[in-house]
Write an enzyme that holds these catalytic residues in place. Sequence first.
Site, short mmCIF file in Angstrom:
data_model
loop_
_atom_site.label_atom_id
_atom_site.label_comp_id
_atom_site.label_asym_id
_atom_site.label_seq_id
_atom_site.Cartn_x
_atom_site.Cartn_y
_atom_site.Cartn_z
N ALA A 44 0.86 -1.17 -0.11
CA ALA A 44 0.02 -0.15 0.05
C ALA A 44 0.76 1.12 -0.06
O ALA A 44 0.64 2.07 -0.65
CB ALA A 44 -0.94 0.08 1.39
N GLU A 126 13.51 -36.95 8.45
CA GLU A 126 14.75 -35.83 8.02
C GLU A 126 14.19 -34.51 8.30
O GLU A 126 13.02 -34.16 8.05
CB GLU A 126 15.13 -36.13 6.75
CG GLU A 126 14.27 -35.54 5.66
CD GLU A 126 14.41 -36.04 4.29
OE1 GLU A 126 15.38 -35.75 3.72
OE2 GLU A 126 13.59 -37.06 3.74
N LYS A 128 13.21 -30.68 7.72
CA LYS A 128 12.50 -29.73 6.61
C LYS A 128 13.36 -28.39 6.56
O LYS A 128 13.27 -27.83 7.55
CB LYS A 128 11.11 -29.66 6.65
CG LYS A 128 10.45 -28.76 5.69
CD LYS A 128 8.99 -28.89 5.63
CE LYS A 128 8.42 -28.31 4.33
NZ LYS A 128 8.61 -26.96 3.99
N LYS A 325 5.24 -30.05 10.82
CA LYS A 325 5.59 -28.65 10.91
C LYS A 325 5.94 -28.42 12.46
O LYS A 325 5.12 -28.93 13.22
CB LYS A 325 4.69 -27.60 10.67
CG LYS A 325 4.30 -27.60 9.07
CD LYS A 325 5.53 -27.39 8.13
CE LYS A 325 5.95 -26.24 7.81
NZ LYS A 325 4.99 -25.62 6.64
S1 IVH Z 1 10.82 -33.63 -0.18
C1 IVH Z 1 8.07 -35.01 -3.31
N1 IVH Z 1 12.35 -33.09 1.71
O1 IVH Z 1 9.78 -28.35 1.40
C2 IVH Z 1 8.38 -34.49 -2.24
N2 IVH Z 1 11.28 -31.14 0.53
O2 IVH Z 1 6.71 -27.92 1.43
C3 IVH Z 1 9.54 -33.17 -2.48
N3 IVH Z 1 11.88 -29.30 1.69
O3 IVH Z 1 9.39 -27.90 -2.08
C4 IVH Z 1 9.87 -32.55 -1.37
N4 IVH Z 1 13.32 -29.96 3.19
O4 IVH Z 1 11.45 -26.94 -1.04
C5 IVH Z 1 11.41 -32.57 0.86
N5 IVH Z 1 14.00 -32.79 3.46
C6 IVH Z 1 13.08 -32.32 2.57
C7 IVH Z 1 12.60 -30.93 2.44
C8 IVH Z 1 11.90 -30.66 1.60
C9 IVH Z 1 12.87 -28.77 2.56
C10 IVH Z 1 11.27 -28.33 1.03
C11 IVH Z 1 11.04 -28.31 -0.58
C12 IVH Z 1 9.60 -28.41 -0.96
C13 IVH Z 1 8.89 -27.93 0.17
C14 IVH Z 1 7.39 -28.32 0.47
#
Ligand code: IVH
Length: 702
Positions: A44, A126, A128, A325
């Site tokens: 804005a 694992e 994220k 999450k």
């Molecule tokens: S697997 C087919 N593994 O999270 C599944 N994603 O919210 C592909 N990300 O677009 C993703 N750590 O950018 C996977 N250990 C992990 C990850 C991961 C981060 C991100 C990735 C994805 C997003 C989805």
Amino acid sequence: MSALKDVPDLTAEEARAEHDRLAAEIGKHDKAYYQDDAPKISDAAYDALRQRLEGIEARFPELQTENSPTQRVGVAPSGKFGEVRHARPMLSLGNAFNDEDVADFFQRVRRFLGLSDSDNVYFTAEPKIDGLSASLRYEKGELVLGATRGDGETGENVTANLKTLKDVPHTLTADVPDVLEVRGEVYMSHADFAALNERQREIGKPEYKNPRNAAAGSLRQIDPTITASRDLRFYAYAWGEVSETLADTQFEAVQRLGQLGFSINADMIRSGSLDDILETYRGIEQKRAGLGYDIDGVVYKVDRLDYQERLGQVSRAPRWAIAHKFPAERATTKLNDIEIQVGRTGALTPVAKLEPVTVGGVVVSNATLHNEDEIARKDIRIGDTVVIQRAGDVIPQVVEVLLDQRPQGAPEFKHLDVCPCPLQTPTAREFNERTGKMDAVRRCTGELACPFQRKEHLKHFVARQSFDIEGLGTKQIEAFFDEEEIREPADIFTLAARNAEGALTPPLQEREGWGDTSVRNLFAAIEDRRTIGLARFLNALGIRHVGEGTARLLARAYTSWAAFKAVAVEAAHEGEAREGLLGIDGVGETATDAIGRYFAEPHNLELLERLEAQITIEDAEAVANDSPVAGKTIVFTGSLERMTRDEAKARAQSLGAKVSGSVSGKTDILVAGPGAGSKLKKAKDLGVETLTEDEWFELIGG
Ligand code: IVH
């Protein structure tokens, strides 16, 4: 800052000085937004700057030079890198927010695969990583292409930039498949992030908001030597196209990527027990602060790759993986006001206007309050001190009120009986037949009579993911709508002709904020969009529950507007057409009902007719599918022995078939297992081809 003079009161000299100052300031913000991925002011506030500049130029046209920000959009159009169409789409992940969601996920996987509780299913867990995903394509061991995720189907070619990362090998020496696409996350460590911002400060450049933005901004530099100076890292966790399978399991495939020279996360485990997995989650959560880089959850994946294959995907996310999450970050602030926004579908959404506060590195000044029940349940009142939370990209929410800090006499919030629009149409809560309850959402009952709803429809129609008309944004739609010059989509395409005929007074080019060039550009942009792809068009219509994803599915299934419209109009009255829509993977009852309602409304059909007269809707490409069942309508009946019903349905749909629940003249194949009854009889009566489960598998290739 002293109050600004009104534009008509400016002398030529003052105008020039202010013009130059504004142009420089906007230039800076454009750079922050487009190049550095780090906007420093709200949309804005930015619009206000541009509006003022346009006002000045309208009065002093000599100031409108080629270099003026009014003559360009952004500094780095999104075409700054070449486009890359991913050989296999880059998927996103569904979310789990608590242990129960995770247990449900485990259960769903078993159910889909038809496994019992005693069958062992192993999962990997694992971290994220909170960065941005990238894909690295190796051919005969040589890195030939590096791309960002983009929209999952098409990303940007950032090969030169990715090559500067220490974790990205240029050549793979070990024995590797001829084609190998390695996927993973590009991220920046906390230490490198802090050092980068310090350097930015020293040289007077804008700082990045968080490591994720810094990683994105650094990867998308035009000059790869800048990327090279940014210490980006890469963790490999997945793959795209591969000419030979890497292993039989997720765990081993990732280990193999490690052996090939990629960095893999040491915190990955594999287990068949839900308790173990949840314990790993808590372990990783404990380690989170000390990891040295941002993570926002834990990802679980089905370990066996043949299971992954069978599970497939729903819209953009695999059925075989989920992101658990971490809880959202919280902050306390004051609720200054409650504003009611009217959405495209008439939903009244109360929005909390907050005293700005930083939550998880981002300044928040609005939060959603969802609906009036939610406000009543939490007893939220204007003037309250509230706890808000923000998780990732989710809209911030008000969690609770600190009652001991409530100002005396703060009145209870009262919902609006009339829409805040000028018509003040009554508002109402509908009875939802499906749930048997009153809808939580209050709606304006004015529908297309409500100017707020119509405006929102038009804004959606021109938005980026719809018609994407450059120069026709929220502000312009508001103005044209209020002047009664654009009241419905078709009007957009007659605007130029009406302006030429003198039907607009004053003519557009003579209005404040417009000049010959900007008018010419606008009309050219509109002309450019007279032809539109089917998926975009369907999304642009703004039918409730038909967003981008569903629009894409419908476009693929029906390929032409005429074919879709015929079914949609029928679906308004008749069951068989509904079945057709429901047979498309990813299209559910809610969307089907909404499509039926939209096309049952004569007003909508008239509006569409006027629009059809103005534009050309291009056919969508049919999914290239040489499967013998592509385009056919299949019905399953009786009990299946080799797969669960869900899996059979998903498999048929992935081969381009539609799956229906009942036999009719449109059914092509009935797959009948033991115990088939009335459907089998009906199919025989209608002469529909009937297959046993084994014959079906033979047909689709096992
Ligand atoms: S697997 C087919 N593994 O999270 C599944 N994603 O919210 C592909 N990300 O677009 C993703 N750590 O950018 C996977 N250990 C992990 C990850 C991961 C981060 C991100 C990735 C994805 C997003 C989805």
